[in-house]
Design a protein around this motif. Sequence first.
Motif, mmCIF file in Angstrom:
data_model
loop_
_atom_site.group_PDB
_atom_site.id
_atom_site.type_symbol
_atom_site.label_atom_id
_atom_site.label_comp_id
_atom_site.label_asym_id
_atom_site.label_seq_id
_atom_site.Cartn_x
_atom_site.Cartn_y
_atom_site.Cartn_z
ATOM 1 N N SER A 187 0.855 -1.192 0.000
ATOM 2 C CA SER A 187 0.000 0.000 0.000
ATOM 3 C C SER A 187 0.882 1.230 0.000
ATOM 4 N N THR A 188 0.444 2.243 -0.750
ATOM 5 C CA THR A 188 1.223 3.482 -0.805
ATOM 6 C C THR A 188 0.342 4.651 -0.404
ATOM 7 N N GLY A 189 0.951 5.640 0.164
ATOM 8 C CA GLY A 189 0.230 6.872 0.477
ATOM 9 C C GLY A 189 0.788 7.524 1.729
ATOM 10 N N MET A 225 2.806 -9.331 3.235
ATOM 11 C CA MET A 225 2.448 -7.921 3.443
ATOM 12 C C MET A 225 3.706 -7.087 3.628
ATOM 13 N N LEU A 226 3.907 -6.135 2.721
ATOM 14 C CA LEU A 226 5.071 -5.249 2.838
ATOM 15 C C LEU A 226 4.697 -4.028 3.690
ATOM 16 N N PRO A 227 5.707 -3.358 4.263
ATOM 17 C CA PRO A 227 5.410 -2.112 4.982
ATOM 18 C C PRO A 227 4.858 -1.064 4.009
ATOM 19 N N CYS A 251 -0.739 -3.813 -5.587
ATOM 20 C CA CYS A 251 -0.414 -2.530 -4.973
ATOM 21 C C CYS A 251 -1.707 -1.729 -4.911
ATOM 22 N N SER A 252 -1.968 -1.087 -3.789
ATOM 23 C CA SER A 252 -3.173 -0.259 -3.745
ATOM 24 C C SER A 252 -2.801 1.177 -3.455
ATOM 25 N N GLY A 253 -3.504 2.060 -4.117
ATOM 26 C CA GLY A 253 -3.247 3.491 -3.981
ATOM 27 C C GLY A 253 -2.171 3.904 -4.959
#
Length: 411
Positions: A187-189, A225-227, A251-253
């Motif tokens: 997840s990114t953001g 699950m990645l950081p 990948c989300s976001g």
Amino acid sequence: MTSETMLTPEQAQQIVLAHVRSLGLERVALLDALGRILGVDVHASYDNPPHDNSSMDGYAVRYEDIANATPEQPAVLEMIEDIPAGKVGEKTVGKAQASRIMTGAPVPAGIDTVIRVEDTRADGSRIEILDPDELGANIRRRGEDMKEGELLIRTGVELGPGEVGVLASVQRTFVPVFRRPTVTILSTGDELVEIEEPLEPGKIVNSNTASLAAMALAHGAVPVMLPTAPDDLHEIRRAVETALAGDFVVCSGGVSVGEYDFVKNVLDEMGAETILWRVAMKPGKPLFFCKVHGTPFFGLPGNPVSSLVSFLQFVRPAIRKASGHRSDNLLLPTARARMENSVSNQGDRRTYLRARLRFEDGWLHADTAYREQNSHILTSMLGANGIVILEIEQDVKPGDEVAVQIIGDVF
Ligand code: AMP
Ligand code: MG
């Protein structure tokens, strides 16, 4: 971009599937094969039952000796042998003779019928048959369950308890099954904090990593699950490079059109070739799919519901193909249901509504009004076991039939 130039969900699914191959096989112990996808065709290695055997406790007889027996005029036979289950009778039954036989025991030579013990009277070795039943009664024939060489379970079948039993019957202690794909979840953001971190002003808790990992697990993959990665080119690049260790990256976001959506830039920089971008559906329009150094990469929208709906439509079929499922069994099962509430689609894209489905009076009923339908309303996924599909301008009233996808057990 208008809906005419966007891909339909079906087109996008086919494009994704065309870029996915099934993984290789591994050998697992029989019970660990439950829920896995069989990697070989399994044939019967012998006839089962291996011998004609009795389906009742009773007497093995020659039908011609007892054909006219009645309670008033029983046929009288001499009992010559006792054959318990697991033993093979040694004596051939001759005229006016019988062997006592237990359920499952191989029938002895010379006989053609077994009479249930309830239809007999015994006095030492003198047996009276009170009812002849019929010729051949109460005998299970060799090979009735499976014939040697017969194809029993095909490659690509998901193994349930029945399949495990049949594999045990054909003496498979280890079973070749397809490997479960690993799915790295990123997840990114900048707005995201990890589950356990303090929720500072302006931040939101990263729920997608957990929900997408749960989806991956629920659909047969092994999630990693990645950081969370911040909106920073360098950090995202490092995270993507790590993520490529998986069979798939989800990948989300960071793939919509916001100023801070870096993931696509990073992928471009890494030489990834965009395979698809944007699908005519709501939620889930900003879907991105590419291969990075050969690894399929899904960029899902960041909104919590959108990411899950997109996962079910595109990532799930890819996981199933990689896991060895047969090609006609990759997409969500669909059915017709009667709506319990009114809904309409005034937009310009097909709409996927979270639904609670239940059976009543032989019909599937769909409720989409139990919670607000919006792509940030993650709680609309609670208890959702279906998705109602509404085409553009479709307007439905309670009682109308709609198309649904089944995403969970329906009761
Ligand atoms: P984006 O696709 O990055 O523009 O994000 C769309 C919306 O989804 C924003 O409101 C984000 O805050 C939210 N969002 C993005 N990633 C996550 C996540 N991992 N968990 C929960 N919400 C998220
Ligand atoms: Mg973002």
